[in-house]
Design an enzyme around this catalytic site. Sequence first.
Site, PDB file in Angstrom:
ATOM      1  CG  ASP A  36      -8.796  -3.057   6.155  1.00 48.13           C
ATOM      2  OD1 ASP A  36      -7.725  -2.953   5.531  1.00 48.13           O
ATOM      3  OD2 ASP A  36      -8.864  -2.934   7.406  1.00 48.13           O
ATOM      4  CB  VAL A  63      -8.138 -11.860   7.821  1.00 48.06           C
ATOM      5  CG1 VAL A  63      -8.436 -11.022   6.591  1.00 48.06           C
ATOM      6  CG2 VAL A  63      -7.028 -11.268   8.671  1.00 48.06           C
ATOM      7  CG  ASN A  89      -1.998  -6.541   2.084  1.00 47.24           C
ATOM      8  OD1 ASN A  89      -0.798  -6.302   1.977  1.00 47.24           O
ATOM      9  ND2 ASN A  89      -2.833  -5.683   2.680  1.00 47.24           N
ATOM     10  CE1 TYR A 155       4.664  -8.824  10.466  1.00 49.55           C
ATOM     11  CE2 TYR A 155       6.940  -9.289   9.857  1.00 49.55           C
ATOM     12  CZ  TYR A 155       5.693  -8.781   9.536  1.00 49.55           C
ATOM     13  OH  TYR A 155       5.479  -8.235   8.282  1.00 49.55           O
ATOM     14  CE  LYS A 159       3.570 -10.990   7.558  1.00 47.34           C
ATOM     15  NZ  LYS A 159       2.456 -10.811   6.614  1.00 47.34           N
TER      16      LYS A 159
HETATM   17  N1  LIG Z   1       5.217  -2.095   5.988  1.00 51.47           N
HETATM   18  C1  LIG Z   1       6.224  -2.911   6.006  1.00 51.47           C
HETATM   19  O1  LIG Z   1       7.377  -2.486   6.204  1.00 51.47           O
HETATM   20  C2  LIG Z   1       6.017  -4.381   5.725  1.00 51.47           C
HETATM   21  C3  LIG Z   1       7.127  -5.160   5.387  1.00 51.47           C
HETATM   22  C4  LIG Z   1       6.964  -6.503   5.084  1.00 51.47           C
HETATM   23  C5  LIG Z   1       5.692  -7.054   5.098  1.00 51.47           C
HETATM   24  N2  LIG Z   1       4.625  -6.288   5.441  1.00 51.47           N
HETATM   25  C6  LIG Z   1       3.294  -6.937   5.398  1.00 51.47           C
HETATM   26  O2  LIG Z   1       2.494  -6.255   4.460  1.00 51.47           O
HETATM   27  C7  LIG Z   1       1.119  -6.483   4.762  1.00 51.47           C
HETATM   28  C8  LIG Z   1       0.366  -5.160   4.676  1.00 51.47           C
HETATM   29  O3  LIG Z   1       0.779  -4.307   5.700  1.00 51.47           O
HETATM   30  P1  LIG Z   1       1.026  -2.739   5.509  1.00 51.47           P
HETATM   31  O4  LIG Z   1       2.447  -2.499   5.777  1.00 51.47           O
HETATM   32  O5  LIG Z   1       0.423  -2.259   4.255  1.00 51.47           O
HETATM   33  O6  LIG Z   1       0.253  -2.202   6.810  1.00 51.47           O
HETATM   34  P2  LIG Z   1      -1.013  -1.241   7.041  1.00 51.47           P
HETATM   35  O7  LIG Z   1      -1.186  -1.219   8.513  1.00 51.47           O
HETATM   36  O8  LIG Z   1      -0.826   0.051   6.334  1.00 51.47           O
HETATM   37  O9  LIG Z   1      -2.202  -2.039   6.353  1.00 51.47           O
HETATM   38  C9  LIG Z   1      -2.681  -3.241   6.885  1.00 51.47           C
HETATM   39  C10 LIG Z   1      -4.197  -3.301   6.764  1.00 51.47           C
HETATM   40  O10 LIG Z   1      -4.631  -4.535   7.335  1.00 51.47           O
HETATM   41  C11 LIG Z   1      -5.798  -4.282   8.075  1.00 51.47           C
HETATM   42  N3  LIG Z   1      -5.982  -5.296   9.122  1.00 51.47           N
HETATM   43  C12 LIG Z   1      -5.303  -5.426  10.287  1.00 51.47           C
HETATM   44  N4  LIG Z   1      -5.809  -6.445  10.988  1.00 51.47           N
HETATM   45  C13 LIG Z   1      -6.820  -6.966  10.258  1.00 51.47           C
HETATM   46  C14 LIG Z   1      -7.737  -8.023  10.455  1.00 51.47           C
HETATM   47  N5  LIG Z   1      -7.739  -8.749  11.581  1.00 51.47           N
HETATM   48  N6  LIG Z   1      -8.636  -8.295   9.470  1.00 51.47           N
HETATM   49  C15 LIG Z   1      -8.655  -7.547   8.351  1.00 51.47           C
HETATM   50  N7  LIG Z   1      -7.841  -6.518   8.115  1.00 51.47           N
HETATM   51  C16 LIG Z   1      -6.934  -6.240   9.066  1.00 51.47           C
HETATM   52  C17 LIG Z   1      -5.626  -2.905   8.676  1.00 51.47           C
HETATM   53  O11 LIG Z   1      -6.863  -2.314   9.028  1.00 51.47           O
HETATM   54  C18 LIG Z   1      -4.912  -2.176   7.531  1.00 51.47           C
HETATM   55  O12 LIG Z   1      -5.842  -1.526   6.686  1.00 51.47           O
HETATM   56  C19 LIG Z   1       1.103  -7.136   6.144  1.00 51.47           C
HETATM   57  O13 LIG Z   1       0.879  -8.519   5.993  1.00 51.47           O
HETATM   58  C20 LIG Z   1       2.490  -6.886   6.665  1.00 51.47           C
HETATM   59  O14 LIG Z   1       2.906  -7.846   7.600  1.00 51.47           O
HETATM   60  C21 LIG Z   1       4.762  -4.976   5.761  1.00 51.47           C
END
Ligand SMILES: NC(=O)c1ccc[n+]([C@@H]2O[C@H](COP(=O)([O-])OP(=O)(O)OC[C@H]3O[C@@H](n4cnc5c(N)ncnc54)[C@H](O)[C@@H]3O)[C@@H](O)[C@H]2O)c1
Length: 252
Positions: A36, A63, A89, A155, A159
């Site tokens: 992370d 990332v 992720n 976004y 995706k």
């Molecule tokens: N939460 C939702 O409703 C939802 C729905 C569909 C898809 N997603 C996708 O799920 C995935 C996880 O997101 P989440 O909801 O758990 O969010 P979250 O914010 O809780 O976790 C995301 C993590 O990614 C890390 N991160 C952000 N930018 C980064 C970078 N440049 N390099 C490395 N790490 C980085 C953050 O520090 C965080 O720990 C994402 O790809 C998001 O687009 C989320």
Amino acid sequence: MRLQNKVAVVTGAASGMGKAIAILYAKEGAKVVVSDLNLEGANTTVEEIKSQGGEAFAIKTNVASQEDIDTLIDTTVSTFGTVDILVNNAGIMDNFEPAGDIEDDKWERIFAINTTSVMRSTRKVMPIFLAKQKGVIVNIASAGGLNGARAGATYTASKHAVVGFTKNTGFMYAPQGVRCNAIAPGGVETNINSSMTSINEYGIGRTQAGMALSPRFGKPEEIAQVALFLASDESSFVNGTVITADSGWTSY
Ligand SMILES: NC(=O)c1ccc[n+]([C@@H]2O[C@H](COP(=O)([O-])OP(=O)(O)OC[C@H]3O[C@@H](n4cnc5c(N)ncnc54)[C@H](O)[C@@H]3O)[C@@H](O)[C@H]2O)c1
């Protein structure tokens, strides 16, 4: 144990779905690399894994940086010997901007984190997978990667690109024993809202009608179960596709 002796890399594993996936994979016997941008949060995930008897280490990775991706995979190999499972992720939201309100730097940042990173880490692990003729990639896409207005245009496009990349990679490397699938979660209770800065009122307004159809929010642990299925041999015939996990939101 469904992932016994496997080595799994999970990006964005300090929070939300990545954290839940890392913890579940470790419970199922995998050695987990908790990657992370937020190293403190990644260390907390590792502590939780170790307190449950699992094996893991944390590594700071942006990332969006090719160098960091290289270091992530190289360190995994030097520490655990190989990579068996890659979970892409890490991701961030946009601010619900429609096309006319997009700023170049935000578009490029979101694509670097949500999309280009998926290509770079996949490209980096591929020689390892090809040498073994085995490997699994799980990409966290989104309902926004399948539908038009679950977020802003940036976004949504980022995706959709992940979905296309997933299908292409799954097909291209199927003869070599590599599987690549994506999960399209609906709304899940995580910290992703913290990646939103100034919401575009027009854009979010346009998405509201559809948001109201979501039966409920999901828990990160519910997405982790899907990611476990896709990482394990139980999904050996599942490749190049997207599994929606949204309580039926997109089925309307
Ligand atoms: N939460 C939702 O409703 C939802 C729905 C569909 C898809 N997603 C996708 O799920 C995935 C996880 O997101 P989440 O909801 O758990 O969010 P979250 O914010 O809780 O976790 C995301 C993590 O990614 C890390 N991160 C952000 N930018 C980064 C970078 N440049 N390099 C490395 N790490 C980085 C953050 O520090 C965080 O720990 C994402 O790809 C998001 O687009 C989320």
